[in-house]
Structures are given as structure tokens and as C-alpha cells.
Design a protein around this motif. Sequence first.
Motif, PDB file in Angstrom:
ATOM      1  N   LYS A 293      37.909  99.460  11.577  1.00 23.22           N
ATOM      2  CA  LYS A 293      37.860  99.480  13.046  1.00 23.22           C
ATOM      3  C   LYS A 293      38.110  98.095  13.636  1.00 23.22           C
ATOM      4  O   LYS A 293      37.207  97.448  14.199  1.00 23.22           O
ATOM      5  CB  LYS A 293      36.507 100.006  13.514  1.00 23.22           C
ATOM      6  N   ILE A 294      39.357  97.661  13.561  1.00 27.45           N
ATOM      7  CA  ILE A 294      39.691  96.321  14.032  1.00 27.45           C
ATOM      8  C   ILE A 294      39.636  96.207  15.553  1.00 27.45           C
ATOM      9  O   ILE A 294      39.692  95.096  16.093  1.00 27.45           O
ATOM     10  CB  ILE A 294      41.082  95.888  13.526  1.00 27.45           C
ATOM     11  N   ASN A 295      39.541  97.331  16.258  1.00 26.11           N
ATOM     12  CA  ASN A 295      39.451  97.296  17.718  1.00 26.11           C
ATOM     13  C   ASN A 295      38.030  97.528  18.225  1.00 26.11           C
ATOM     14  O   ASN A 295      37.827  97.803  19.402  1.00 26.11           O
ATOM     15  CB  ASN A 295      40.400  98.320  18.345  1.00 26.11           C
ATOM     16  N   ASP A 296      37.049  97.427  17.330  1.00 23.79           N
ATOM     17  CA  ASP A 296      35.638  97.584  17.703  1.00 23.79           C
ATOM     18  C   ASP A 296      34.896  96.311  17.326  1.00 23.79           C
ATOM     19  O   ASP A 296      34.668  96.035  16.142  1.00 23.79           O
ATOM     20  CB  ASP A 296      35.029  98.795  16.995  1.00 23.79           C
ATOM     21  N   LEU A 297      34.532  95.539  18.345  1.00 25.08           N
ATOM     22  CA  LEU A 297      33.937  94.222  18.127  1.00 25.08           C
ATOM     23  C   LEU A 297      32.651  94.311  17.320  1.00 25.08           C
ATOM     24  O   LEU A 297      32.433  93.545  16.375  1.00 25.08           O
ATOM     25  CB  LEU A 297      33.678  93.550  19.475  1.00 25.08           C
ATOM     26  N   GLN A 298      31.771  95.273  17.652  1.00 25.46           N
ATOM     27  CA  GLN A 298      30.489  95.376  16.973  1.00 25.46           C
ATOM     28  C   GLN A 298      30.653  95.800  15.517  1.00 25.46           C
ATOM     29  O   GLN A 298      30.000  95.257  14.621  1.00 25.46           O
ATOM     30  CB  GLN A 298      29.578  96.361  17.704  1.00 25.46           C
ATOM     31  N   MET A 299      31.532  96.768  15.259  1.00 27.97           N
ATOM     32  CA  MET A 299      31.718  97.243  13.889  1.00 27.97           C
ATOM     33  C   MET A 299      32.314  96.155  13.008  1.00 27.97           C
ATOM     34  O   MET A 299      31.940  96.008  11.840  1.00 27.97           O
ATOM     35  CB  MET A 299      32.586  98.500  13.877  1.00 27.97           C
ATOM     36  N   GLN A 300      33.240  95.381  13.561  1.00 29.90           N
ATOM     37  CA  GLN A 300      33.804  94.284  12.776  1.00 29.90           C
ATOM     38  C   GLN A 300      32.769  93.181  12.535  1.00 29.90           C
ATOM     39  O   GLN A 300      32.709  92.603  11.446  1.00 29.90           O
ATOM     40  CB  GLN A 300      35.027  93.705  13.484  1.00 29.90           C
ATOM     41  N   SER A 301      31.941  92.914  13.529  1.00 33.59           N
ATOM     42  CA  SER A 301      30.873  91.918  13.350  1.00 33.59           C
ATOM     43  C   SER A 301      29.907  92.360  12.266  1.00 33.59           C
ATOM     44  O   SER A 301      29.485  91.555  11.424  1.00 33.59           O
ATOM     45  CB  SER A 301      30.122  91.703  14.673  1.00 33.59           C
ATOM     46  N   ASP A 302      29.567  93.645  12.281  1.00 32.26           N
ATOM     47  CA  ASP A 302      28.660  94.174  11.255  1.00 32.26           C
ATOM     48  C   ASP A 302      29.293  94.094   9.866  1.00 32.26           C
ATOM     49  O   ASP A 302      28.629  93.739   8.888  1.00 32.26           O
ATOM     50  CB  ASP A 302      28.294  95.632  11.565  1.00 32.26           C
ATOM     51  N   PHE A 303      30.579  94.424   9.788  1.00 33.87           N
ATOM     52  CA  PHE A 303      31.242  94.436   8.478  1.00 33.87           C
ATOM     53  C   PHE A 303      31.320  93.035   7.884  1.00 33.87           C
ATOM     54  O   PHE A 303      31.125  92.844   6.683  1.00 33.87           O
ATOM     55  CB  PHE A 303      32.648  95.032   8.610  1.00 33.87           C
ATOM     56  N   TYR A 304      31.603  92.036   8.721  1.00 31.51           N
ATOM     57  CA  TYR A 304      31.778  90.682   8.220  1.00 31.51           C
ATOM     58  C   TYR A 304      30.492  89.855   8.212  1.00 31.51           C
ATOM     59  O   TYR A 304      30.524  88.657   7.927  1.00 31.51           O
ATOM     60  CB  TYR A 304      32.855  89.956   9.033  1.00 31.51           C
ATOM     61  N   SER A 305      29.369  90.490   8.491  1.00 33.89           N
ATOM     62  CA  SER A 305      28.100  89.758   8.516  1.00 33.89           C
ATOM     63  C   SER A 305      27.650  89.366   7.114  1.00 33.89           C
ATOM     64  O   SER A 305      28.012  90.003   6.106  1.00 33.89           O
ATOM     65  CB  SER A 305      27.013  90.613   9.173  1.00 33.89           C
ATOM     66  N   ASP A 306      26.844  88.315   7.035  1.00 31.40           N
ATOM     67  CA  ASP A 306      26.287  87.881   5.748  1.00 31.40           C
ATOM     68  C   ASP A 306      25.398  88.973   5.152  1.00 31.40           C
ATOM     69  O   ASP A 306      25.378  89.168   3.930  1.00 31.40           O
ATOM     70  CB  ASP A 306      25.478  86.595   5.944  1.00 31.40           C
ATOM     71  N   LYS A 307      24.671  89.677   6.007  1.00 36.45           N
ATOM     72  CA  LYS A 307      23.807  90.755   5.515  1.00 36.45           C
ATOM     73  C   LYS A 307      24.619  91.835   4.818  1.00 36.45           C
ATOM     74  O   LYS A 307      24.236  92.323   3.750  1.00 36.45           O
ATOM     75  CB  LYS A 307      23.018  91.366   6.666  1.00 36.45           C
ATOM     76  N   ASN A 308      25.761  92.212   5.432  1.00 35.82           N
ATOM     77  CA  ASN A 308      26.592  93.245   4.815  1.00 35.82           C
ATOM     78  C   ASN A 308      27.134  92.772   3.481  1.00 35.82           C
ATOM     79  O   ASN A 308      27.228  93.553   2.519  1.00 35.82           O
ATOM     80  CB  ASN A 308      27.751  93.629   5.744  1.00 35.82           C
ATOM     81  N   HIS A 309      27.474  91.497   3.384  1.00 39.27           N
ATOM     82  CA  HIS A 309      27.964  90.964   2.103  1.00 39.27           C
ATOM     83  C   HIS A 309      26.885  91.060   1.039  1.00 39.27           C
ATOM     84  O   HIS A 309      27.153  91.455  -0.113  1.00 39.27           O
ATOM     85  CB  HIS A 309      28.426  89.520   2.271  1.00 39.27           C
ATOM     86  N   ARG A 310      25.668  90.731   1.407  1.00 40.66           N
ATOM     87  CA  ARG A 310      24.569  90.836   0.447  1.00 40.66           C
ATOM     88  C   ARG A 310      24.336  92.289   0.037  1.00 40.66           C
ATOM     89  O   ARG A 310      24.120  92.584  -1.155  1.00 40.66           O
ATOM     90  CB  ARG A 310      23.284  90.252   1.049  1.00 40.66           C
ATOM     91  N   ASP A 311      24.413  93.203   1.010  1.00 39.28           N
ATOM     92  CA  ASP A 311      24.198  94.617   0.711  1.00 39.28           C
ATOM     93  C   ASP A 311      25.288  95.157  -0.208  1.00 39.28           C
ATOM     94  O   ASP A 311      25.007  95.913  -1.157  1.00 39.28           O
ATOM     95  CB  ASP A 311      24.163  95.436   2.004  1.00 39.28           C
ATOM     96  N   LEU A 312      26.536  94.786   0.059  1.00 43.20           N
ATOM     97  CA  LEU A 312      27.646  95.256  -0.773  1.00 43.20           C
ATOM     98  C   LEU A 312      27.525  94.716  -2.198  1.00 43.20           C
ATOM     99  O   LEU A 312      27.756  95.444  -3.174  1.00 43.20           O
ATOM    100  CB  LEU A 312      28.987  94.828  -0.162  1.00 43.20           C
ATOM    101  N   THR A 313      27.157  93.460  -2.303  1.00 46.36           N
ATOM    102  CA  THR A 313      27.007  92.859  -3.641  1.00 46.36           C
ATOM    103  C   THR A 313      25.890  93.543  -4.419  1.00 46.36           C
ATOM    104  O   THR A 313      26.013  93.800  -5.624  1.00 46.36           O
ATOM    105  CB  THR A 313      26.726  91.356  -3.507  1.00 46.36           C
ATOM    106  N   ALA A 314      24.809  93.864  -3.740  1.00 47.92           N
ATOM    107  CA  ALA A 314      23.690  94.552  -4.403  1.00 47.92           C
ATOM    108  C   ALA A 314      24.099  95.954  -4.862  1.00 47.92           C
ATOM    109  O   ALA A 314      23.622  96.445  -5.901  1.00 47.92           O
ATOM    110  CB  ALA A 314      22.496  94.639  -3.451  1.00 47.92           C
ATOM    111  N   MET A 315      25.005  96.600  -4.110  1.00 47.35           N
ATOM    112  CA  MET A 315      25.455  97.948  -4.473  1.00 47.35           C
ATOM    113  C   MET A 315      26.226  97.978  -5.785  1.00 47.35           C
ATOM    114  O   MET A 315      26.296  99.023  -6.439  1.00 47.35           O
ATOM    115  CB  MET A 315      26.347  98.520  -3.362  1.00 47.35           C
ATOM    116  N   LEU A 316      26.822  96.864  -6.154  1.00 47.21           N
ATOM    117  CA  LEU A 316      27.625  96.837  -7.376  1.00 47.21           C
ATOM    118  C   LEU A 316      26.825  97.302  -8.592  1.00 47.21           C
ATOM    119  O   LEU A 316      27.376  97.911  -9.514  1.00 47.21           O
ATOM    120  CB  LEU A 316      28.163  95.416  -7.627  1.00 47.21           C
TER     121      LEU A 316
END
Length: 453
Positions: A293-316
Motif C-alpha cells: 500500500k504505497i499510497n497509504d501513509l499509515q500502512m507504509q509507516s507501520d510496515f517500515y517501523s522498527d517494531k515491524n522489523h523486530r516482529d518479522l525477524t522473530a517470525m523467522l
Amino acid sequence: MIVGFDYGSSNCAMGVMRDSQVTLVKLENNKHYLPSTLYAQHNALISDYVAHHLKQSDIEGFRQSRAHLLNAVPAIKRDLDLESSDTGISIGQAAIEEYIDFPEDGYFVKSPKSFFGAVGLKPQQIAFFEDIASTMIMQIKQRAEQQLGYELTHTVIGRPVNFQAIGGEESNQQAVSILTTAAKRAGFKEVEFLFEPLAAGVDFESDLTTDKKVLVVDIGGGTSDCSFVQMGPSFRDNACRNSDFLSHTGKRIGGNDLDIALAFHELTDFLGRDDKFKSGLPMPNQLFWQACKINDLQMQSDFYSDKNHRDLTAMLREIEQPERLQRLIKVQENKLSHRLVRQAELMKIALSADPQSHCDMSFIGKDLAKLITDVKLAEALENSLEQICILAEQAIQDAGTQPDVIYLTGGSAQSPLLKAALKQRLGDIEMLSGDNFGSVTAGLTKWAEKLFR
């Protein structure tokens, strides 16, 4: 002097009248259309660019309002190894190339107009979007003036019927205010607006020899708009056209949304969308919508957040196929969402002419590619096309009469899938196609000439 200005979600264009004909101005690489993109090596450089190109009378107040950003610019330029005269800013195709080469190093925005009507923007966010629009309009106006050899002072800018699906007139006023502020900062003395489908209709009307009731369907990059207009020799010279405009409908769904839908449905399986956790639970779809969703400011902010990176890494550790999720993490770490959706856009274009096409995904995995068919394209776009058909139906219902002709314009309006969907919903009404990109600019230019002369 007078110019029609299409500050579009996909492309920007300007037109002037010469010998009673519209002439489009070449804005980039000898082309008339400049992609609506901006790349900055640091976001503070955007405000710095505006500060350096404002009229002297406006500089002091602007500098005070952006002091926290501007005070940091000298240090930022030193860190980036930029000369004091370097802007660190690119627009158009140059911005796309910069983003592809350095996706993780700078700030990239595509279709900024799509964000201007967003609900819940804070004052600092509105100010930042003003600076983005100002920077782009300043550069575009400067390029046009260099080519034309005279200053541009009056303009009519195209606008969608509704900038947002929610927010109503408040969102529209916010977006128009951002664009007005930006145009005035760029040096336009008089700024007016015209609905984009009406602008396309004005251009179409010029060649009509008999009166027609016309449903203009304009599928832009960020919005879809319909205007039902009485046109022809009996109407086109009217000084006021309000009574000729029978209805308007519009929604924030456009070509970008079609690309996003295709990216989600057909490309995110490479990123683990259909995978499961070892517990048997499926991956949450929200993650993959955020990535696309490159046209949704909030969704892109959530995707690129440090928290999301930590969550994705933990999912591995919990996922059955971690190598696929690792690709999603690569998209997140390297800010590749725009690249992902761009590949979907290329597939959409290719599948308009051929029944199947290979999508190159090597930027997220070596030798990665996918065969996509026109059937899969139709399945991915079904919901979006349905929404556009509903807009057209509503415009006809509001007008209280049937159109003689449907006039299609905009970058995605020539899709065979869209034409088939409209025909199925609206019946056997004559459909005519305009210049996919130039109709709106031509209409804006003709309207500006009528308005300001």
C-alpha cells in the motif's frame, strides 16, 4: 502568462495555447509527461529547496516555521558529502532512477497528491506535504518557463472530485489548500481548480458537432472520477457551465490501486503470504497489504517501523518456510515497496496486449520470476473494477438520464477489463477513448484561457 497544469497522481503535464491550439510543454528528457515522483537524499532537503526558491518577501516566515529542519541542513549536507549548492533533490524519471539505485538511502514519494486529503494529518505533516508539492511545482514551472521563454503567472490546476474515500469536503479543502499554497509559493499569482473529468470533457467537447449527454470516466493514478455533462455547440460557449454539469462522483481508487491489488494477489506469495506458522495458523494478510500500500501513509509507516522489523525477524523462528519470509524482510529493510508495485504495474500494462507475461522479481531473489496471465489479472482487479462501475452507475442515477456516449480518459481507462466491466454494468452505450494522458491537460489549458483572458 497562462498555463493549464495537470498535477496528476501518475504524471504531471502543462499546456499553453498557441494559434488557438493546445501545446504541451516538454518537461523532462524531451517528453511532455513527468512522472509524479520525488527523491530526496534527506527529507530536510525538501524544505531547504523551498526556502532557497521562495520570493524574498515570503522567506522569513517560512524559515521560522521550518527552523528545526533548516538548522540541520548544513550538517546533513556534510554527512552526505554534498556541496552547499547541491540540492540533493530529484523529480520525475530521475527520482525513479535514484530510488532504484539507492532505495534505502533517501526519501522517495510517488503520487504525493494521493496523500493530500488524508484524514488525521498533523500540522507538521501538512506542512511537509506543502513542501513536497512546492518543490515539485517550483521545478516543473521553472522547466516550463525556460522552454517557453516567459513567466507563467496564471494557472488552472486539475483536481479529482474527491481526494479521499473518507473525510468528505474537509479532505477536499485540505488537499486544495496544500496545492494552492504550493502553487503560490512557486510563483503563480492566480490559481483556480477544475474537476479533472470536466477538464477531459472540455477537450472532448471541442470537436462535437451535435449536442450530447456525455458521461466522462476519468481513471487517474490515484482517483477515479465521473462527470455527467451536457456538451456540444449549444453549451460550449456558455460563460457559466454549472447548469450543464448534471452530476459528479469520485473515489480515491485509481491506477495505483490496480497495481497494488495485482502486487498483493500475485506477487506477495513469493514473500510468504500463503505460508503458515508451525502452529498451523496462517500468516496475517495485513503484513502484505502494508508492504504493497504505497499510497497509504499509515500502512507504509507501520510496515517500515522498527517494531515491524523486530516482529518479522522473530517470525523467522516460527514459520514453516523462513526463506520466503526472509524476502519480505528484504523488502522491508531495503524499502522496496515501490519497486514491488512498479513490477505489478509493468505486468498490468503488458497483459493489456498479451494473455500472459513474465514478471521479473530478481530484485528480491536471484532468478526469481513469475508467469502471470490475463485471467489472474482479472481476478486480482475484480473488486477495484467493481467500485469504478458503481461510481459510473451513481453518476447516471444522480443525473436522472442516460448518457449518449461514455468518454474514457486517464492512464488506466483503456484497459480491456474496465471496458468489459462497464459494458456489462451499463449496457450497450457507445464508448469513445480520449488521449490517455493529454485530455485533462488540454481541457485545463482551454479552461484557463477562457477564464483568464
